[in-house]
Design a protein around this motif. Structure first.
Motif, PDB file in Angstrom:
ATOM      1  N   HIS A 146       0.830  -1.218   0.000  1.00 17.65           N
ATOM      2  CA  HIS A 146       0.000   0.000   0.000  1.00 17.65           C
ATOM      3  C   HIS A 146       0.866   1.272   0.000  1.00 17.65           C
ATOM      4  O   HIS A 146       0.375   2.363  -0.296  1.00 17.65           O
ATOM      5  CB  HIS A 146      -1.005  -0.004   1.158  1.00 17.65           C
ATOM      6  CG  HIS A 146      -0.386   0.007   2.521  1.00 17.65           C
ATOM      7  ND1 HIS A 146       0.259   1.102   3.034  1.00 17.65           N
ATOM      8  CD2 HIS A 146      -0.286  -0.962   3.473  1.00 17.65           C
ATOM      9  CE1 HIS A 146       0.709   0.827   4.244  1.00 17.65           C
ATOM     10  NE2 HIS A 146       0.409  -0.424   4.538  1.00 17.65           N
ATOM     11  N   SER A 147       2.184   1.137   0.288  1.00 20.49           N
ATOM     12  CA  SER A 147       3.066   2.319   0.214  1.00 20.49           C
ATOM     13  C   SER A 147       3.166   2.853  -1.209  1.00 20.49           C
ATOM     14  O   SER A 147       3.611   3.992  -1.416  1.00 20.49           O
ATOM     15  CB  SER A 147       4.488   1.989   0.672  1.00 20.49           C
ATOM     16  OG  SER A 147       4.512   1.050   1.686  1.00 20.49           O
ATOM     17  N   ASP A 192       0.950   3.900  -3.133  1.00 19.83           N
ATOM     18  CA  ASP A 192       0.140   5.125  -3.309  1.00 19.83           C
ATOM     19  C   ASP A 192       0.912   6.336  -2.814  1.00 19.83           C
ATOM     20  O   ASP A 192       1.045   7.341  -3.503  1.00 19.83           O
ATOM     21  CB  ASP A 192      -1.180   5.015  -2.529  1.00 19.83           C
ATOM     22  CG  ASP A 192      -2.106   3.987  -3.147  1.00 19.83           C
ATOM     23  OD1 ASP A 192      -1.939   3.705  -4.353  1.00 19.83           O
ATOM     24  OD2 ASP A 192      -2.975   3.462  -2.427  1.00 19.83           O
ATOM     25  N   GLY A 242       3.667   7.270  -5.013  1.00 22.39           N
ATOM     26  CA  GLY A 242       3.280   7.683  -6.363  1.00 22.39           C
ATOM     27  C   GLY A 242       3.826   6.758  -7.444  1.00 22.39           C
ATOM     28  O   GLY A 242       4.261   7.208  -8.509  1.00 22.39           O
ATOM     29  N   GLY A 261       0.668   2.694 -11.885  1.00 27.27           N
ATOM     30  CA  GLY A 261       0.076   1.351 -11.929  1.00 27.27           C
ATOM     31  C   GLY A 261       0.898   0.360 -12.725  1.00 27.27           C
ATOM     32  O   GLY A 261       1.047  -0.798 -12.333  1.00 27.27           O
ATOM     33  N   ARG A 304       3.547  -1.507 -10.692  1.00 25.28           N
ATOM     34  CA  ARG A 304       3.226  -2.096  -9.387  1.00 25.28           C
ATOM     35  C   ARG A 304       3.253  -3.618  -9.427  1.00 25.28           C
ATOM     36  O   ARG A 304       3.119  -4.278  -8.412  1.00 25.28           O
ATOM     37  CB  ARG A 304       1.859  -1.609  -8.908  1.00 25.28           C
ATOM     38  CG  ARG A 304       1.892  -0.129  -8.569  1.00 25.28           C
ATOM     39  CD  ARG A 304       0.633   0.314  -7.869  1.00 25.28           C
ATOM     40  NE  ARG A 304       0.686   1.764  -7.657  1.00 25.28           N
ATOM     41  CZ  ARG A 304      -0.129   2.430  -6.860  1.00 25.28           C
ATOM     42  NH1 ARG A 304      -1.065   1.790  -6.192  1.00 25.28           N
ATOM     43  NH2 ARG A 304      -0.009   3.737  -6.717  1.00 25.28           N
TER      44      ARG A 304
END
Ligand code: ADP
Ligand code: GLC
Length: 490
Positions: free
Chosen positions: A182-183, A185, A188, A191, A194
């Motif tokens: 979740h870090s 987000d 930045g 997508g 990820r």
């Protein structure tokens, strides 16, 4: 070339290990080749940097991240330090990575996310340093490893602007900067990066993996370690990534700072000496024995250890072979900090045999130099060792090292049993206890013959371990990285 060297530690301002030494010396060597080198380093609490301080530069806000500034300081070596000032993140009691009780800071993801982000920013057209944009951003270890990702992102977002090439150097695969996914987000992370081809590592976010995936060039700190980390035994789960990018991976052996680590000019020694004057070394040994309360015996073979006390460094092998080390009046002087169980076991040996064993738990630059100078033989039986600096310091100080045949140890020590004319130390022929016992027996045998020992000492002292050659190899890598960056996304 404009080079931005990003690092979480830099000697003499802040150092926990070899990365500090490298960051203190390599940028200066690059500057002396004519490059404009700026070192980006967090402004930690209590750090003193002497030099001409320029005006502070405000950094643009990154979402909810705390406000930060760059403080440029021109230092003696010709390098400009860019201190990343963000008091709420960096002005704390404790070390660069851990608090005063030894636990990782809970917000390391942000502390080093910011370091990486600012490193990348300095390589873009939006650089906050008026008129200065890096041609190459050289990121060191996981704390800077998101910089190549942020640069790749800038290159994709504004392809019409020039963006720096990125180089990541791996100083140790054992430390990867792994945080909850979740870090992503907060950091930045787009997508598309990820997933498994980006930062994802067993469901978590790995900063090091981001750097390895997206840097234009990857280096590590010795040729042997560059090969080793492509195997499951040494790759710490990232060997597949490294194999896939093997064409971008180069091993460059670290140098040593010969201004700081030379027995003839070492200001921390009581008795400077050189290859032409071994009497000085004997005086350092006597002073060390006295300082540590060891028996004042010039004939006792004094073994030295200066190390982080972790399983990496094979300190358990030293403990396991204590009897053999001390047989015939041998002595052991250890300086180190780390694993409480190792500290305790070493401390017990010192309490039991105070005239033969001394252990200093702590970080002590002066004592590190005095052990290098005063010991007869330096022990470094590491399980893995990306480069290792102490085996090079030892050779320069006429203190033949006993090392395992891994990483930079294998690349920088020549075994004196195999090469009787040119040997500089003792290299274990197999790993683990049998290899250590055998190398120790060979070292003791060589010590028993003063002429042989003197030859091994002199061979080590005659080696040149300076940065000149390796700095040039980094420049080659920077140029390759620039060429690769121009070829577009991988
Ligand atoms: P690593 O970076 O894995 O710890 P290196 O051999 O590359 O290993 O570098 C270690 C550096 O840190 C050397 O300069 C060494 O002298 C120094 N060092 C390690 N432990 C201590 C200590 N307890 N006190 C002072 N210096 C230390
Ligand atoms: C790491 C490695 C060490 C290397 C140092 C500097 O801490 O453990 O082997 O010498 O980085 O590159």
């Amino acid at each position: 070339m404009n080079i931005l060297f990003a690092t979480p530690e830099c000697a003499p301002y802040v150092k926990t290990g070899g990365l500090g030494d490298v960051s203190g010396a390599l940028p200066a060597a690059l500057a002396s080749l004519g490059h404009d080198v700026r070192v980006l380093l967090p402004a930690y609490k209590g750090m003193k940097v002497h030099g001409e301080i320029g005006d502070g530069v405000d950094l643009p806000a990154f979402g909810p991240w705390p406000a930060a500034q760059l403080l440029p300081v021109r230092v003696e070596s010709g390098v400009t330090m860019l201190l990343l000032a963000c008091p709420s993140l960096y002005q704390r009691a404790g070390g660069p990575y851990v608090d005063a009780s030894g636990h990782d800071y809970e917000d390391n993801v942000l502390r080093f996310g910011l370091l990486s982000r600012v490193a990348a920013l300095l390589g873009t057209h939006a650089t906050p340093m008026a008129g200065w944009q890096a041609d190459v951003v050289h990121a060191n270890d996981w704390p800077c490893a998101l910089a190549p990702l942020y640069l790749a992102q800038a290159r994709a977002d504004v392809p019409w602007h020039r963006t720096a090439a990125s180089v990541i150097t791996i100083h140790n695969m054992a430390f990867q900067g792994v945080f909850p996914m979740h870090s992503a987000d907060l950091l930045g992370i787009p997508g598309r990066w990820r997933g498994i081809d980006g930062v994802e590592f067993w469901g978590q976010l790995s900063m090091l993996k981001a750097g390895l995936q997206l840097a234009d060039a990857i280096t590590t700190v010795s040729p042997t370690y560059a090969r080793e980390i492509q195997t499951p035994d040494f790759g710490a789960g990232l060997d597949g990534v490294l194999r896939a990018r093997a064409d971008r991976l180069t091993g460059i052996l670290n140098g040593i700072d010969t201004q700081v680590w030379s027995p003839a000019h070492d200001t921390l020694l009581l008795h400077p000496y050189s290859a032409g004057d071994f009497a000085g070394k004997a005086r350092n040994k006597a002073a060390l024995q006295k300082q540590l309360g060891l028996a004042a015996d010039p004939k006792a073979m004094l073994f030295g250890v200066v190390s982080r006390l972790t399983s990496q460094k094979g300190i358990d092998l030293v403990l396991q072979h204590l009897d053999a080390l001390l047989a015939g009046g041998g002595q052991l002087a250890v300086l180190g900090l780390g694993d409480p169980a190792l500290q305790q076991a070493l401390g017990e040996a010192a309490r039991r045999l105070p005239r033969q064993v001394h252990v200093t738990v702590g970080f002590n630059e002066q004592l590190a130099h005095r052990i290098e100078a005063g010991a007869d033989c330096f022990l470094m039986p590491s399980r893995f060792e990306p480069c290792g600096l102490n085996q090079m310091y030892s050779q320069a100080y006429g203190t033949p090292p006993l090392v395992s045949a891994t990483g930079g140890l294998a690349d920088s020590v020549t075994d004196a049993t195999d090469d009787t004319a040119g040997g500089t130390g003792f290299v274990m022929r197999e790993s683990g206890a049998p290899g250590f016992a055998d190398a120790l027996a060979r070292a003791k045998q060589a010590w028993a013959d003063p002429a042989t020992w003197r030859r091994i000492q002199s061979n080590g002292m005659a080696r040149s371990f300076g940065w000149e050659g390796s700095a040039g190899r980094y420049v080659d890598v920077y140029r390759h990285a620039q060429a690769a960056a121009h070829q577009g996304p991988r």
